[in-house]
Design a protein around this motif. Structure first.
Motif, PDB file in Angstrom:
ATOM      1  N   SER A  72       3.073  -0.023  -0.406  1.00 60.32           N
ATOM      2  CA  SER A  72       2.096  -0.736  -0.689  1.00 60.32           C
ATOM      3  C   SER A  72       2.424  -2.243  -0.670  1.00 60.32           C
ATOM      4  N   SER A  97       4.160  -1.956   7.594  1.00 58.53           N
ATOM      5  CA  SER A  97       3.027  -1.401   7.031  1.00 58.53           C
ATOM      6  C   SER A  97       2.975  -1.659   5.502  1.00 58.53           C
ATOM      7  N   THR A  98       1.786  -2.232   4.749  1.00 60.81           N
ATOM      8  CA  THR A  98       1.387  -2.124   3.411  1.00 60.81           C
ATOM      9  C   THR A  98       0.792  -1.056   2.864  1.00 60.81           C
ATOM     10  N   GLU A  99       0.211  -0.234   3.991  1.00 56.37           N
ATOM     11  CA  GLU A  99      -0.546   1.157   3.669  1.00 56.37           C
ATOM     12  C   GLU A  99       0.003   2.338   3.581  1.00 56.37           C
ATOM     13  N   GLU A 100       1.364   2.282   3.960  1.00 53.79           N
ATOM     14  CA  GLU A 100       2.165   3.292   4.235  1.00 53.79           C
ATOM     15  C   GLU A 100       2.619   4.182   2.982  1.00 53.79           C
TER      16      GLU A 100
END
Length: 323
Positions: free
Chosen positions: A111, A119-122
């Motif tokens: 995050s 990515s910051t959603e992975e």
């Protein structure tokens, strides 16, 4: 009822907030603890009877029948069975693994970009190789930032950078490994929100992260030209002056923990010369916050060495506003 990993010697261990990693001399990786964010690198529940042999009779591992969210005894990461792991490093809820050929795998919470996969959603449930990061010799993790040193001694960092722990001007998140310019290191070590690097000559060691001298410089450089910077600098000053360990570490003269009194005086002189009531009020309120946490005198003494307590008293009392 003791259960343990048996067989090949364990050469590396690492711990996150609620998970642990052990690497054997044969390159196997064993994990246990919380796994709800994939920090243990197990994508499916592990179930096997006690003392089940792995692929080699010379190496045995105890597995568990718990859910994949909590691994109660050491479990083998089978997805890495054909990859030889040499080192492990843990952040709060993520893990880095270094292979014998200098590549790096990451798993867990991404995050804050700490997995290095743009990515910051992975969130990864199994270790995945970080692309374009090769020739790595050392890895380290903070709470949500990651560090890699290459054979060339170049330093790459990524993840959460609000407190300068990535080593370059950035108050946010870097989600891919990024070169830190103008520095060559042999090894790195991380705390929650800071990074320390050593050169071949330990006497030339250099630290990056929360440091009062850096904050004073930022404040001095940007105070008149960029008011937007003030809130960031103010929050960092508050973080240091409300923490006994950070306040002490900002003024260490050597690795024995001796206080650099000249640096203390210089810091106050420069900060107070700005004649900004917001800054002086922030320092004062932060110190009071730190002292209010020390209401339990015995626990305060237990958690801080005698020299550290004396250093704190000197730093606080050296403030001209108090004098």
């Amino acid at each position: 009822n003791q259960r343990r990993v048996r067989g090949a010697p364990i050469i590396t261990i690492a711990c996150g907030e609620s998970h642990s990693i052990a690497v054997s001399a044969t390159g196997r990786v064993y994990v246990w603890g919380r796994n709800e964010l994939g920090q243990c690198g197990l994508s499916t529940p592990t179930s096997a009877p006690t003392n089940v042999a792995t692929q080699s009779q010379s190496e045995r591992v105890v597995l568990n029948d718990a859910e994949d969210k909590i691994i109660t005894v050491p479990a083998l990461i089978k997805s890495l069975k054909d990859i030889f792991i040499t080192k492990a490093a843990c952040g709060a809820n993520f893990t880095l693994l270094l292979t014998d050929d200098g590549t790096v795998y990451s798993t867990g919470d991404g995050s804050m970009g700490q997995l290095g996969h743009a990515s910051t959603e992975e969130m990864l449930q199994e270790p995945k190789m970080i692309p374009l990061l090769v020739g790595v010799t050392h890895i380290a993790c903070g709470e949500a930032h990651a560090i890699a040193v290459l054979q060339s001694r170049e330093l790459y960092t990524w993840g959460h950078g609000t407190y300068g722990q990535l080593g370059y001007p950035n108050d946010g998140v870097i989600d891919t490994p990024t070169l830190v310019p103008n520095i060559k290191l042999s090894n790195v070590f991380c705390g929650g929100y800071f990074t320390i690097g050593t050169t071949e000559d330990v006497q030339e060691s250099r630290s990056i992260g929360i440091n009062l001298s850096t904050i004073v410089k930022i404040l001095w450089d940007y105070y008149s030209s960029d008011k937007a910077k003030n809130a960031t600098v103010q929050s960092k000053i508050k973080a240091i002056f409300s923490s006994p360990s950070l306040l002490n570490a900002s003024f260490f003269k050597n690795n024995k923990g001796d206080l650099d009194r000249g640096a203390v005086a210089a810091m106050y002189t420069k900060l107070l010369s700005l004649k900004d009531e917001t800054i002086t009020t922030t320092i004062e309120s932060s110190i009071l916050e730190m002292l209010s946490k020390a209401t339990d005198y015995h626990s305060f003494l237990r958690d801080n060495a005698d020299k550290d307590i004396l250093n704190l008293c000197y730093i606080i009392l050296e403030n001209p506003e108090i004098k």
